[in-house]
Enzyme design. Structure first.
Site, mmCIF file in Angstrom:
data_model
loop_
_atom_site.group_PDB
_atom_site.id
_atom_site.type_symbol
_atom_site.label_atom_id
_atom_site.label_comp_id
_atom_site.label_asym_id
_atom_site.label_seq_id
_atom_site.Cartn_x
_atom_site.Cartn_y
_atom_site.Cartn_z
ATOM 1 N N ILE A 12 29.917 -43.222 -13.024
ATOM 2 C CA ILE A 12 30.203 -42.156 -13.992
ATOM 3 C C ILE A 12 28.921 -41.684 -14.671
ATOM 4 C CG2 ILE A 12 31.348 -41.618 -16.169
ATOM 5 C CD1 ILE A 12 33.555 -43.608 -15.351
ATOM 6 N N ASP A 52 18.245 -52.912 -21.973
ATOM 7 C CA ASP A 52 19.397 -53.804 -22.053
ATOM 8 C C ASP A 52 20.174 -53.404 -23.304
ATOM 9 O OD1 ASP A 52 21.235 -55.821 -22.363
ATOM 10 O OD2 ASP A 52 19.796 -57.471 -22.237
ATOM 11 N N VAL A 53 21.340 -52.791 -23.126
ATOM 12 C CA VAL A 53 22.082 -52.271 -24.277
ATOM 13 C C VAL A 53 22.612 -53.371 -25.179
ATOM 14 C CG1 VAL A 53 22.720 -50.117 -23.121
ATOM 15 C CG2 VAL A 53 24.253 -52.118 -22.962
ATOM 16 N N ASN A 79 28.298 -45.177 -22.207
ATOM 17 C CA ASN A 79 29.012 -45.291 -20.936
ATOM 18 C C ASN A 79 28.904 -46.669 -20.291
ATOM 19 O OD1 ASN A 79 30.088 -44.277 -18.202
ATOM 20 N ND2 ASN A 79 27.998 -44.905 -17.684
ATOM 21 N N SER A 131 38.796 -46.163 -21.616
ATOM 22 C CA SER A 131 39.568 -46.293 -20.380
ATOM 23 C C SER A 131 41.049 -46.173 -20.720
ATOM 24 C CB SER A 131 39.299 -47.668 -19.748
ATOM 25 O OG SER A 131 40.229 -47.978 -18.735
ATOM 26 N N TYR A 144 38.766 -57.326 -20.696
ATOM 27 C CA TYR A 144 38.347 -55.947 -20.481
ATOM 28 C C TYR A 144 39.219 -54.996 -21.301
ATOM 29 C CZ TYR A 144 37.432 -51.510 -18.123
ATOM 30 O OH TYR A 144 37.102 -50.192 -17.851
ATOM 31 N N LYS A 148 38.131 -52.337 -24.374
ATOM 32 C CA LYS A 148 38.388 -50.899 -24.339
ATOM 33 C C LYS A 148 39.334 -50.469 -25.458
ATOM 34 C CE LYS A 148 35.628 -49.939 -20.998
ATOM 35 N NZ LYS A 148 34.399 -49.167 -21.265
ATOM 36 N N VAL A 176 41.696 -45.358 -13.236
ATOM 37 C CA VAL A 176 40.775 -46.031 -12.323
ATOM 38 C C VAL A 176 39.837 -44.995 -11.692
ATOM 39 C CG1 VAL A 176 40.606 -47.294 -10.135
ATOM 40 C CG2 VAL A 176 42.347 -47.932 -11.817
ATOM 41 N N THR A 179 34.465 -46.100 -8.276
ATOM 42 C CA THR A 179 33.089 -46.572 -8.339
ATOM 43 C C THR A 179 33.078 -48.027 -7.871
ATOM 44 O OG1 THR A 179 33.291 -47.431 -10.592
ATOM 45 C CG2 THR A 179 32.680 -45.102 -10.356
#
Length: 282
Positions: A12, A52-53, A79, A131, A144, A148, A176, A179
């Site tokens: 993305i 590195d975020v 993102n 998401s 996960y 989100k 979904v 990717t």
């Protein structure tokens, strides 16, 4: 317009960088991996930094570099994200922590650092990529989904905090996406995958004309409204009948091995280290 994108070297993020650069924006990519070499050649307005975020100082330093090189930051697109799968009972603590660091904590401190730049100017735009898993809990991806849901909640709160400030907030919620992150997932008529380009087009549109809820595809907005109105038992039945509850829980671990190794390096070793040891018998 100066736009910074985290996780912009693939999927993305990469598609969004291309779309925004083509639309005339100056794009800064921040990622642990370098973007494809051809991207900068095709779009001279695209620059990239290794960052590195999860490192707050490094994230702030990235935004400093963007502004010193490209000009004042107009848009930050949070993102970067990972999606290791498996039941919560079998998930190593280190894998859960890694998801929280990248998917949620980085969005929080990245947004904070961007706001410190945008608010004094009275303009700016935060675009947080969440998401559909931020609206529905899917088996096989508890942590996960939690991250989100956190991004959606953070975005909702920021939208209220920033009202009248000149800084907009958008929350992007795709189904979904085809990717590497979606490798080996199950299928369901209710969960129809989209392409990175479709998400990038939606993000580009909302950067041009800000709005808060961004569903990809747009039909997800209707689906979410109907699910919210349905009784819990009916909602659960719909997810089971459609097979939507198996899309993530039914993922093929062999097919996902390569992605998992990249998303959480040393995951195999971490799993062994986090496994409770049996007590020695006398």
């Amino acid at each position: 317009m100066v736009v910074a994108i985290t996780g912009g070297s693939r999927g993305i993020g990469l598609a969004t960088a291309q779309a925004l650069a083509t639309a005339g924006a100056t794009v800064a990519i921040g990622d642990l991996d370098a973007p494809p070499g051809w991207l900068a050649g095709q779009h001279p307005a695209v620059r990239a930094w290794r960052v590195d975020v999860t490192d707050q100082d490094a994230f702030a330093g990235f935004l400093d570099q963007v502004e010193s090189t490209c000009g004042p930051l107009d848009v930050l697109i949070n993102n970067a994200g990972i999606m290791p799968l498996g039941s919560l009972g079998d998930e190593p603590a280190s894998v859960a922590a890694r998801q929280l660091e990248i998917n949620l904590h980085a969005v929080i401190h990245g947004s904070r650092d961007a706001l410190r730049r945008m608010l004094p100017r009275g303009r700016g735009h935060l675009v947080n990529v969440a998401s559909q898993a931020g609206k529905v809990g899917f088996p096989g991806a508890a942590t996960y989904c939690a991250t989100k849901h956190g991004v959606v909640g953070l975005s909702e709160a920021l939208r209220a905090e920033l009202r009248g400030s000149g800084v907009a907030v958008s929350c992007v919620m795709p189904t979904v996406v085809r990717t590497e992150l979606a490798t080996g997932l199950g299928e369901s008529p209710l969960v129809r995958p989209v392409t990175p380009q479709q998400v990038a087009d939606a993000i580009t549109a909302v950067v041009r004309r800000p709005r808060f809820d961004v569903y990809v595809p747009r039909s997800l907005a209707v689906v979410n409204r109907l699910l919210a109105l349905a009784p819990r038992a009916l909602r659960d039945a719909l997810l089971r009948i459609s097979g939507a509850d198996r899309v993530l829980a039914g993922a093929d671990p062999v097919a996902r091995a390569g992605y998992d190794a990249r998303a959480v390096p040393g995951r195999g070793q971490d799993a062994m280290a986090d496994r409770p040891r049996e007590r020695e018998r006398p």
